[in-house]
Design an enzyme around this catalytic site. Structure first.
Site, PDB file in Angstrom:
ATOM      1  N   TYR A  18      80.627  30.079  15.705  1.00  0.00           N
ATOM      2  CA  TYR A  18      79.774  29.748  15.087  1.00  0.00           C
ATOM      3  C   TYR A  18      78.701  31.382  14.819  1.00  0.00           C
ATOM      4  CZ  TYR A  18      74.616  29.414  13.593  1.00  0.00           C
ATOM      5  OH  TYR A  18      73.179  29.899  13.470  1.00  0.00           O
ATOM      6  N   HIS A  96      72.043  38.893  14.828  1.00  0.00           N
ATOM      7  CA  HIS A  96      72.453  37.965  13.891  1.00  0.00           C
ATOM      8  C   HIS A  96      71.028  38.357  12.812  1.00  0.00           C
ATOM      9  CE1 HIS A  96      75.250  34.094  14.439  1.00  0.00           C
ATOM     10  NE2 HIS A  96      75.680  35.476  14.873  1.00  0.00           N
ATOM     11  N   GLU A 103      67.618  37.676  15.291  1.00  0.00           N
ATOM     12  CA  GLU A 103      68.203  37.349  16.495  1.00  0.00           C
ATOM     13  C   GLU A 103      68.773  37.310  17.590  1.00  0.00           C
ATOM     14  OE1 GLU A 103      69.918  33.702  14.328  1.00  0.00           O
ATOM     15  OE2 GLU A 103      67.931  32.494  13.934  1.00  0.00           O
ATOM     16  N   ASN A 105      71.795  36.595  19.807  1.00  0.00           N
ATOM     17  CA  ASN A 105      72.120  35.260  20.264  1.00  0.00           C
ATOM     18  C   ASN A 105      72.809  35.877  21.429  1.00  0.00           C
ATOM     19  OD1 ASN A 105      71.966  32.623  18.234  1.00  0.00           O
ATOM     20  ND2 ASN A 105      72.359  35.199  16.622  1.00  0.00           N
TER      21      ASN A 105
END
Length: 154
Positions: A18, A96, A103, A105
Site C-alpha cells: 500500500y 505520502h 502523511e 506513514n
C-alpha cells in the site's frame, strides 16, 4: 496532526504494498527513513500471526520542514520504543502527499531484533491514551491544527 495505528498486520506485505505502490511513480510517496527491503525481510521472517504494526501521522499543514519531520519521527520513536536502542527495533517511514496533505506513514515489524522476541509497539487498550497525549504535545509544540478543536467538529 492526527496519530493513528491501523488494525492490520497479518499479511506479509500488505502495508508495504500500500505504501509503496504507484504513488512512488507519481512522486507522491517516498521512503524518508529506513529501508523497505530490510523491513520486508524482517516481516517475512516472523512466524507469529501478527507480523507488523502500521499507522500514520497525518498533518493538515502542508509545508513542514524536513528538520521538523525528522524531529517528530524521532519523538514518536522515543515514545513507541522506550528504553530500546535503535538496533533493537526496525521502523520504516514513508511520506505520502497524494491526499493534498502530508502523511508520515510507518511500518514496525513486531519483533525485538536482538532477542527475536515479540514486541507490540501499541496495545490499544493500554497505549491509546499515550498516543493521544503524544498527538496533543506535538500539536501544541508546533502550533499544528488540533483535530479535536471545536471548529473542527462535524
Amino acid at each position: 496532526m492526527i496519530a493513528k495505528y491501523f488494525n492490520y498486520g497479518k499479511a506479509k506485505s500488505g502495508a508495504l504494498e500500500y505504501l509503496l505502490n504507484d504513488r512512488i511513480l507519481d512522486n507522491t510517496a517516498r521512503v524518508i527513513k529506513g529501508n523497505s527491503s530490510h523491513t520486508q525481510a524482517i516481516i517475512n521472517s516472523i512466524s507469529r500471526k501478527r507480523k507488523y504494526s502500521s499507522g500514520v501521522l497525518a498533518f493538515e499543514e502542508k509545508n513542514i520542514s524536513e528538520e521538523r519531520k525528522f524531529r517528530i519521527m524521532r519523538e514518536f520513536e522515543e515514545m513507541t520504543f522506550p528504553g530500546l536502542d535503535q538496533d533493537q527495533y526496525n521502523i520504516l517511514w514513508v511520506e505520502h502527499t497524494d491526499k493534498n496533505r502530508l502523511e508520515l506513514n510507518f511500518v514496525i515489524p513486531r519483533i525485538e531484533l536482538t532477542t527475536g522476541k515479540a514486541y507490540n509497539p501499541h496495545w490499544h487498550q493500554k497505549d491509546q491514551k499515550k498516543l493521544l497525549l503524544f498527538q496533543d504535545i506535538i500539536n501544541s509544540k508546533n502550533n499544528f491544527t488540533n483535530p479535536f478543536a471545536a471548529n473542527k467538529q462535524q
